[in-house]
Design an enzyme around this catalytic site. Structure first.
Site, PDB file in Angstrom:
ATOM      1  N   ASP A   7      49.595  43.672  29.515  1.00  0.00           N
ATOM      2  CA  ASP A   7      49.779  43.278  30.919  1.00  0.00           C
ATOM      3  C   ASP A   7      49.172  41.891  31.072  1.00  0.00           C
ATOM      4  O   ASP A   7      48.867  41.226  30.064  1.00  0.00           O
ATOM      5  CB  ASP A   7      49.181  44.327  31.877  1.00  0.00           C
ATOM      6  CG  ASP A   7      47.659  44.330  31.876  1.00  0.00           C
ATOM      7  OD1 ASP A   7      47.049  43.597  31.074  1.00  0.00           O
ATOM      8  OD2 ASP A   7      47.069  45.082  32.679  1.00  0.00           O
ATOM      9  N   GLY A  65      43.379  44.374  30.297  1.00  0.00           N
ATOM     10  CA  GLY A  65      42.099  43.716  30.526  1.00  0.00           C
ATOM     11  C   GLY A  65      40.963  44.380  29.780  1.00  0.00           C
ATOM     12  O   GLY A  65      40.171  43.735  29.090  1.00  0.00           O
ATOM     13  N   THR A  66      40.906  45.693  29.898  1.00  0.00           N
ATOM     14  CA  THR A  66      39.843  46.457  29.231  1.00  0.00           C
ATOM     15  C   THR A  66      40.310  47.182  27.981  1.00  0.00           C
ATOM     16  O   THR A  66      39.486  47.599  27.162  1.00  0.00           O
ATOM     17  CB  THR A  66      39.303  47.532  30.191  1.00  0.00           C
ATOM     18  OG1 THR A  66      40.404  48.382  30.552  1.00  0.00           O
ATOM     19  CG2 THR A  66      38.680  46.917  31.434  1.00  0.00           C
ATOM     20  N   GLY A  67      41.601  47.428  27.874  1.00  0.00           N
ATOM     21  CA  GLY A  67      42.143  48.286  26.810  1.00  0.00           C
ATOM     22  C   GLY A  67      42.142  49.749  27.218  1.00  0.00           C
ATOM     23  O   GLY A  67      42.755  50.585  26.558  1.00  0.00           O
ATOM     24  N   ILE A  68      41.466  50.059  28.315  1.00  0.00           N
ATOM     25  CA  ILE A  68      41.325  51.464  28.718  1.00  0.00           C
ATOM     26  C   ILE A  68      42.623  52.005  29.306  1.00  0.00           C
ATOM     27  O   ILE A  68      43.108  53.069  28.915  1.00  0.00           O
ATOM     28  CB  ILE A  68      40.166  51.626  29.724  1.00  0.00           C
ATOM     29  CG1 ILE A  68      38.835  51.255  29.075  1.00  0.00           C
ATOM     30  CG2 ILE A  68      40.112  53.058  30.243  1.00  0.00           C
ATOM     31  CD1 ILE A  68      37.667  51.167  30.056  1.00  0.00           C
ATOM     32  N   GLY A  69      43.189  51.277  30.267  1.00  0.00           N
ATOM     33  CA  GLY A  69      44.400  51.768  30.933  1.00  0.00           C
ATOM     34  C   GLY A  69      45.533  52.025  29.948  1.00  0.00           C
ATOM     35  O   GLY A  69      46.158  53.097  29.965  1.00  0.00           O
TER      36      GLY A  69
HETATM   37  C1  RB5 Z   1      44.517  44.763  35.529  1.00  0.00           C
HETATM   38  O1  RB5 Z   1      43.804  44.096  36.487  1.00  0.00           O
HETATM   39  C2  RB5 Z   1      43.618  45.745  34.803  1.00  0.00           C
HETATM   40  O2  RB5 Z   1      43.389  46.842  35.621  1.00  0.00           O
HETATM   41  C3  RB5 Z   1      44.227  46.159  33.492  1.00  0.00           C
HETATM   42  O3  RB5 Z   1      44.450  45.034  32.707  1.00  0.00           O
HETATM   43  C4  RB5 Z   1      43.424  47.097  32.629  1.00  0.00           C
HETATM   44  O4  RB5 Z   1      42.132  46.616  32.434  1.00  0.00           O
HETATM   45  C5  RB5 Z   1      43.452  48.503  33.038  1.00  0.00           C
HETATM   46  O5  RB5 Z   1      42.838  49.380  32.416  1.00  0.00           O
END
Ligand code: RB5
Length: 141
Positions: A7, A65-69
């Site tokens: 993303d 951003g975090t890799g978590i989502g």
């Molecule tokens: C986008 O702002 C952010 O939420 C996404 O990149 C990610 O970190 C979600 O886990």
């Protein structure tokens, strides 16, 4: 073939990783997103996860951003074992122990140099095939 997706939080790092894959002579398919414009990461995580689960691609790399989502989304697809890694030890262990087929990275968490080394470790490390690890993976299904 490697499936890759991101993303806006992972777009910049994805460009670095794709350049590195090309330099290594590795073939990839970019499932987007294709700019730093704000998008919904589940859309891209699903595309990469399905490409791996369906056998179109051997491995996947997802970056938000975090890799978590992206890791949460990818792990909801049957057959996907996505691992969020922040160092090379994790990348090596998740290949040897979990036979992870998707690597998740946080573009806002780790530097580009480390990310490239994590990618190399993930791609170059084989599954151990040890009985206890095979058994545990089967227990996930
Ligand atoms: C986008 O702002 C952010 O939420 C996404 O990149 C990610 O970190 C979600 O886990």
């Amino acid at each position: 073939m490697i499936a890759i997706g991101c993303d806006q939080g992972g777009y910049e790092l994805k460009q670095v990783i794709m350049k590195h894959l090309t330099e290594r002579g590795l073939v990839y398919k970019d499932f987007g997103s294709f700019s730093t414009e704000s998008v919904d990461y589940p859309e891209y995580a699903k595309k990469v996860a399905h490409a791996v689960a369906d056998g179109e691609c051997d491995r996947g790399i997802l970056i938000c951003g975090t890799g978590i989502g992206v890791s949460i989304v990818a792990n909801k697809v049957k057959g996907i074992r996505a691992a969020l890694c922040t160092d090379c030890f994790m990348a090596e262990a998740t290949r040897e122990h979990n036979d992870a087929n998707v690597l998740a990275l946080g573009g806002r968490v780790i530097g580009q140099g480390l990310a490239v080394k994590i990618v190399d470790t993930f791609l170059d490390t084989k599954f151990s095939n040890e009985e206890r690890h095979v058994r545990r993976i089967l227990m996930m299904e």
